[in-house]
Design an enzyme around this catalytic site. Structure first.
Site, PDB file in Angstrom:
ATOM      1  N   HIS A   1      -4.317   0.121  15.395  1.00  0.00           N
ATOM      2  CA  HIS A   1      -3.522   0.551  14.239  1.00  0.00           C
ATOM      3  C   HIS A   1      -2.188   1.184  14.639  1.00  0.00           C
ATOM      4  O   HIS A   1      -1.713   2.126  14.004  1.00  0.00           O
ATOM      5  CB  HIS A   1      -4.347   1.517  13.381  1.00  0.00           C
ATOM      6  CG  HIS A   1      -3.929   1.554  11.947  1.00  0.00           C
ATOM      7  ND1 HIS A   1      -3.840   0.434  11.158  1.00  0.00           N
ATOM      8  CD2 HIS A   1      -3.554   2.593  11.153  1.00  0.00           C
ATOM      9  CE1 HIS A   1      -3.437   0.779   9.948  1.00  0.00           C
ATOM     10  NE2 HIS A   1      -3.251   2.076   9.922  1.00  0.00           N
TER      11      HIS A   1
ATOM     12  N   TYR B   1      -9.306   4.603  11.494  1.00  0.00           N
ATOM     13  CA  TYR B   1      -8.309   4.391  12.538  1.00  0.00           C
ATOM     14  C   TYR B   1      -8.183   5.646  13.398  1.00  0.00           C
ATOM     15  O   TYR B   1      -8.204   6.747  12.899  1.00  0.00           O
ATOM     16  CB  TYR B   1      -6.955   4.037  11.922  1.00  0.00           C
ATOM     17  CG  TYR B   1      -7.040   2.786  11.085  1.00  0.00           C
ATOM     18  CD1 TYR B   1      -7.498   1.597  11.644  1.00  0.00           C
ATOM     19  CD2 TYR B   1      -6.704   2.802   9.748  1.00  0.00           C
ATOM     20  CE1 TYR B   1      -7.605   0.446  10.892  1.00  0.00           C
ATOM     21  CE2 TYR B   1      -6.793   1.656   8.979  1.00  0.00           C
ATOM     22  CZ  TYR B   1      -7.253   0.479   9.556  1.00  0.00           C
ATOM     23  OH  TYR B   1      -7.355  -0.639   8.795  1.00  0.00           O
TER      24      TYR B   1
ATOM     25  N   HIS C   1      -3.484 -10.498   8.126  1.00  0.00           N
ATOM     26  CA  HIS C   1      -3.902  -9.187   7.654  1.00  0.00           C
ATOM     27  C   HIS C   1      -4.579  -9.357   6.286  1.00  0.00           C
ATOM     28  O   HIS C   1      -4.044 -10.037   5.411  1.00  0.00           O
ATOM     29  CB  HIS C   1      -2.632  -8.340   7.531  1.00  0.00           C
ATOM     30  CG  HIS C   1      -2.812  -6.955   7.077  1.00  0.00           C
ATOM     31  ND1 HIS C   1      -1.851  -6.294   6.350  1.00  0.00           N
ATOM     32  CD2 HIS C   1      -3.821  -6.069   7.248  1.00  0.00           C
ATOM     33  CE1 HIS C   1      -2.256  -5.062   6.095  1.00  0.00           C
ATOM     34  NE2 HIS C   1      -3.445  -4.894   6.625  1.00  0.00           N
TER      35      HIS C   1
ATOM     36  N   ASN D   1       0.821  -1.213   0.000  1.00  0.00           N
ATOM     37  CA  ASN D   1       0.000   0.000   0.000  1.00  0.00           C
ATOM     38  C   ASN D   1       0.858   1.269   0.000  1.00  0.00           C
ATOM     39  O   ASN D   1       1.651   1.485   0.908  1.00  0.00           O
ATOM     40  CB  ASN D   1      -0.906  -0.026   1.253  1.00  0.00           C
ATOM     41  CG  ASN D   1      -2.061   0.944   1.141  1.00  0.00           C
ATOM     42  OD1 ASN D   1      -2.147   1.731   0.205  1.00  0.00           O
ATOM     43  ND2 ASN D   1      -2.955   0.889   2.116  1.00  0.00           N
TER      44      ASN D   1
ATOM     45  N   ASP E   1      -9.172  -2.479  16.349  1.00  0.00           N
ATOM     46  CA  ASP E   1      -7.848  -2.232  15.774  1.00  0.00           C
ATOM     47  C   ASP E   1      -7.324  -0.876  16.235  1.00  0.00           C
ATOM     48  O   ASP E   1      -7.885   0.162  15.889  1.00  0.00           O
ATOM     49  CB  ASP E   1      -7.967  -2.251  14.237  1.00  0.00           C
ATOM     50  CG  ASP E   1      -6.612  -2.138  13.559  1.00  0.00           C
ATOM     51  OD1 ASP E   1      -5.591  -2.063  14.265  1.00  0.00           O
ATOM     52  OD2 ASP E   1      -6.589  -2.138  12.309  1.00  0.00           O
TER      53      ASP E   1
HETATM   54 MG    MG Z   1      -5.129  -3.446  11.169  1.00  0.00          MG
END
Ligand code: MG
Length: 396
Positions: free
Chosen positions: A206, A153, A306, A38, A204
């Site tokens: 993150h 996030y 993931h 990414n 999450d």
């Molecule tokens: Mg994650």
């Protein structure tokens, strides 16, 4: 058999994907793989073009030997770019081997240890009620595990956002940890009071917290019985993991940005985590991911690969193939794809009653439609930036 050509593609049918097609001298026999990273998709493509030169004329059946050739050919080993490039090649070689044997990859790895791979989806909303609606939507569709977040996030900790400085560059979130640490337990208090205690929920973080904040979060979420708390800390905060581990009995999952077995070992040996979030795509492929999960097995660490939206259908199929056969499977993060992505990459795994089914077609069961890929050219993309209210970069 010999490798005759390594074709590399970066295409954007909704998301950018870095793809490889390894051709052989056997008519019609080729393998497909994925190296998407990414925000760095074109950089992995360049790495693939470079190491692809080493593959021409070699026997694609020698997967282990080619893995070590690519890993050890340079003095500089590892890192996310090269491990994603090696992963793409490794997936394509397993795909070739499966097609050659006329068997799906999971059969080559030892056969089914389970009928399907338990998956989790993403539930989110602007407030706890919207998030509850989103979680219910997944449960009604048959999913059994759902991640719950306020917004994206950072949740309630995202207090503002700034537009990109120039076109094509990333936007910036303004994050304040105290708002996040206060808001997240309120979300789960609401979800447990409305959905009950049996539903499997996770969250999450993150990797946006300092160690003591991560410990506070894990402790404050303990009454809500999470399936796990995802990525509460950056993996390199090695000396701080005991603080987090000793703070609560909330199960911990870590490692979606880990690219090396050496970074997994202390997490396993010190029993700091319950789930490891690596996946074939970013650790050098199916060959290396299997070894890492074997290392995890005696320490009771299970897989939680993931599988967010930036991971494409070929890499997803590789993850499902491996998690179909390993004994220490936990859960698989799940995403579904746009119609354009299915057109470019036909054959994605299907989900039934909350379980992903491994591809039954030979190899990884996937293909790359080159003509369609060319119709969806790469789009410049970056990961979002995170700053604090005073304008400084968020350091964690
Ligand atoms: Mg994650």
């Amino acid at each position: 058999m010999k490798i005759t050509e390594v074709r590399v593609f970066v295409t954007c049918p909704g998301r950018n994907y870095t793809l490889v097609k390894i051709m052989t001298d056997e008519p019609g026999l080729y393998g497909v793989g994925e190296g998407t990273l990414n925000g760095s998709e074109t950089i992995v493509a360049e790495a693939l073009r470079h190491i692809g030169q080493l593959l021409i004329g070699r026997d694609p059946q020698r997967i282990e030997d080619i893995w070590h050739l690519l890993y050890r050919q340079g003095y500089w080993r590892g890192g996310p770019i090269f491990m994603a490039a090696i992963a793409a090649v490794d997936m394509a070689l397993w795909d070739i081997k499966g097609k050659q044997a006329n068997l799906p990859v999971y059969q080559l790895l030892g056969g089914k240890a389970r009928e399907g791979v338990l998956v989790y989806r993403h539930g989110h909303g602007r407030d706890p009620i919207e998030c509850e609606d989103s979680v219910r939507k997944w449960l009604e569709q048959g999913y059994r595990v759902v991640r719950a977040q306020i917004g994206d996030y950072g949740g309630a900790g995202v207090v503002d956002s700034l537009p990109p400085v120039s076109p094509g560059t990333p936007s910036t979130k303004i994050f304040e940890p105290v708002n996040y640490l206060m808001g997240t337990p309120k979300l789960f208090e609401h979800l447990r009071s409305t959905l009950g205690r049996e539903v499997e929920l996770l969250h999450d973080a993150h990797e946006q917290l300092q160690p003591i904040e991560a410990a506070q979060l894990a402790k404050s979420l303990e009454p809500y019985r999470l399936f796990f708390l995802e990525d509460p800390l950056m993996p390199e905060h090695r000396e701080s993991w005991p603080i987090l581990r000793q703070a609560s009995t909330t199960p911990l999952a870590i490692g979606e940005i880990i690219t090396s077995r050496w970074d997994c070992l202390p997490l396993f040996m010190n029993k700091w985590i319950d789930f490891i979030r690596i996946k074939p795509l970013h650790v050098g492929g199916i060959t290396e991911a299997r070894k890492i999960l074997t290392l995890a097995e005696p320490f009771n660490v299970r897989s939680a690969f993931h599988g967010a939206a930036d991971i494409g259908p070929i890499a997803q199929s590789a993850s499902v193939s491996l998690q179909t056969v390993i004994p220490n499977f936990g859960v698989q993060e799940w995403t579904s794809y746009s119609d354009a992505a299915h057109e470019v990459l036909p054959g994605a795994c299907q989900v039934q009653d909350g379980y992903a089914l491994p591809n039954e077609r030979p190899g990884l069961g996937m293909d790359i439609n080159e003509e369609a890929a060319a119709r969806y050219p790469y789009q410049t993309a970056f990961m979002p930036l995170v700053r604090r209210r005073d304008g400084s970069m968020h350091v964690y």
